[in-house]
Write an enzyme that holds these catalytic residues in place. Structure first.
Site, PDB file in Angstrom:
ATOM      1  N   ARG A   8      15.767  -1.007  36.876  1.00  0.00           N
ATOM      2  CA  ARG A   8      15.690  -1.188  38.123  1.00  0.00           C
ATOM      3  C   ARG A   8      15.745   0.325  38.635  1.00  0.00           C
ATOM      4  O   ARG A   8      16.201   1.866  37.776  1.00  0.00           O
ATOM      5  CB  ARG A   8      17.542  -0.982  37.837  1.00  0.00           C
ATOM      6  CG  ARG A   8      18.472  -1.076  39.453  1.00  0.00           C
ATOM      7  CD  ARG A   8      19.460  -1.451  39.339  1.00  0.00           C
ATOM      8  NE  ARG A   8      20.128  -0.596  41.024  1.00  0.00           N
ATOM      9  CZ  ARG A   8      21.475  -0.330  41.772  1.00  0.00           C
ATOM     10  NH1 ARG A   8      22.581  -0.469  40.225  1.00  0.00           N
ATOM     11  NH2 ARG A   8      21.490   0.270  42.357  1.00  0.00           N
ATOM     12  N   HIS A   9      15.326   1.330  39.568  1.00  0.00           N
ATOM     13  CA  HIS A   9      15.266   2.445  39.663  1.00  0.00           C
ATOM     14  C   HIS A   9      15.969   3.320  39.300  1.00  0.00           C
ATOM     15  O   HIS A   9      17.534   2.585  39.603  1.00  0.00           O
ATOM     16  CB  HIS A   9      14.702   1.983  41.312  1.00  0.00           C
ATOM     17  CG  HIS A   9      15.883   2.123  41.982  1.00  0.00           C
ATOM     18  ND1 HIS A   9      17.118   2.260  42.739  1.00  0.00           N
ATOM     19  CD2 HIS A   9      16.676   0.867  43.001  1.00  0.00           C
ATOM     20  CE1 HIS A   9      18.170   2.267  43.550  1.00  0.00           C
ATOM     21  NE2 HIS A   9      17.961   0.828  43.624  1.00  0.00           N
ATOM     22  N   ARG A  58      11.949   4.465  46.562  1.00  0.00           N
ATOM     23  CA  ARG A  58      12.515   5.104  44.934  1.00  0.00           C
ATOM     24  C   ARG A  58      12.555   4.437  43.695  1.00  0.00           C
ATOM     25  O   ARG A  58      12.231   4.981  42.272  1.00  0.00           O
ATOM     26  CB  ARG A  58      13.869   4.789  45.352  1.00  0.00           C
ATOM     27  CG  ARG A  58      14.747   3.034  45.750  1.00  0.00           C
ATOM     28  CD  ARG A  58      15.916   3.437  46.485  1.00  0.00           C
ATOM     29  NE  ARG A  58      16.307   1.662  46.501  1.00  0.00           N
ATOM     30  CZ  ARG A  58      16.499   1.206  47.689  1.00  0.00           C
ATOM     31  NH1 ARG A  58      15.570   2.055  48.449  1.00  0.00           N
ATOM     32  NH2 ARG A  58      16.999   0.451  47.808  1.00  0.00           N
ATOM     33  N   GLU A  79      14.110  -5.221  47.361  1.00  0.00           N
ATOM     34  CA  GLU A  79      15.662  -5.441  47.362  1.00  0.00           C
ATOM     35  C   GLU A  79      16.083  -6.912  48.337  1.00  0.00           C
ATOM     36  O   GLU A  79      15.717  -6.774  49.558  1.00  0.00           O
ATOM     37  CB  GLU A  79      16.640  -4.186  47.496  1.00  0.00           C
ATOM     38  CG  GLU A  79      18.747  -4.951  47.663  1.00  0.00           C
ATOM     39  CD  GLU A  79      18.649  -5.191  45.818  1.00  0.00           C
ATOM     40  OE1 GLU A  79      18.660  -6.434  45.518  1.00  0.00           O
ATOM     41  OE2 GLU A  79      20.003  -4.916  44.949  1.00  0.00           O
ATOM     42  N   HIS A 147      14.995  -3.938  41.788  1.00  0.00           N
ATOM     43  CA  HIS A 147      17.267  -3.634  42.767  1.00  0.00           C
ATOM     44  C   HIS A 147      17.843  -4.976  42.059  1.00  0.00           C
ATOM     45  O   HIS A 147      17.807  -5.223  41.268  1.00  0.00           O
ATOM     46  CB  HIS A 147      16.027  -3.676  43.674  1.00  0.00           C
ATOM     47  CG  HIS A 147      15.500  -2.469  45.311  1.00  0.00           C
ATOM     48  ND1 HIS A 147      15.279  -1.611  45.316  1.00  0.00           N
ATOM     49  CD2 HIS A 147      14.586  -3.334  44.898  1.00  0.00           C
ATOM     50  CE1 HIS A 147      14.199  -1.151  45.924  1.00  0.00           C
ATOM     51  NE2 HIS A 147      13.634  -2.150  45.593  1.00  0.00           N
TER      52      HIS A 147
END
Length: 206
Positions: A8-9, A58, A79, A147
């Site tokens: 996940r970022h 991101r 996302e 995400h």
């Protein structure tokens, strides 16, 4: 057979304050960039044979900071489109819709560019991702930078569960690592929501 490595970022101001960020390209905080850098040794040790990232800045920056090479962007890794709830917190949404739950109640359409998605639509997107990456796993690990809600839906579909079963998985923190693999030819979750510092310490010990 390799594993799917899910990253996940790193943290953004919206993730830090609990605001829903689906298609808004919110930049990472310095804390988010630092956490991402901590994952670099882990990915270096795993040496994934392929890597894909959400087009969100991101996620793309996270992929760069963790040292992934030849990363391909995949629009299906965006996302969940939160529609009219973009930028709001769960508390703000629940104030207008008492008892609201994303998994059961979904979202409302938003302004141009934020039409919103159902959980079934998100599931169809992650199915397309899995169809593309499964054949690659025969050659080794594949990394995905993505995400939180999308990761939960993707894991549910990996397990052969309906997309709404993602609600049964804890929301992954920013800058965390998870893995999906197989055991006795059955899909399994190998690790879930491992913080960057823990993942890096484990890689160093190995």
């Amino acid at each position: 057979m390799g594993e799917l490595i899910l990253v996940r970022h790193g943290e953004t101001e919206w993730s830090r304050t609990g605001r829903y960020a689906g298609r808004t390209d919110v930049p990472m905080t310095e804390a988010g960039r630092t956490a991402a850098r901590r994952l670099a040794p882990v990915l270096s040790a795993r040496r994934p044979i392929a890597a894909f990232t959400s087009p969100a800045g991101r996620a793309v920056q996270t992929a760069s900071l963790i040292g992934l090479a030849e990363v391909r962007t995949d629009a299906d890794l965006w996302e969940w489109d939160y529609g009219g709830y973009e930028g709001l917190t769960e508390q703000q949404i629940s104030a207008a819709r008492p008892g609201w739950n994303l998994w059961h109640d979904g979202v409302v359409p938003g302004e141009a560019g934020y039409p919103g998605e159902s959980v079934a639509q998100v599931g169809a997107r992650v199915d397309a991702v899995l169809d593309r990456v499964r054949p690659l796993l025969a050659g080794g690990d594949v990394a995905l930078v993505l995400h939180g809600h999308l990761q939960r839906v993707l894991a549910a579909r990996w397990l052969g569960l309906p997309p709404e079963a993602g609600r049964l998985l804890r929301h992954p923190g920013t800058g965390t690592l998870s893995t999906l693999g197989t055991e006795h030819d059955e899909p399994v979750i190998g690790t879930w929501n491992v913080p960057a510092a823990v993942a890096a310490a484990s890689a160093a010990a190995d």
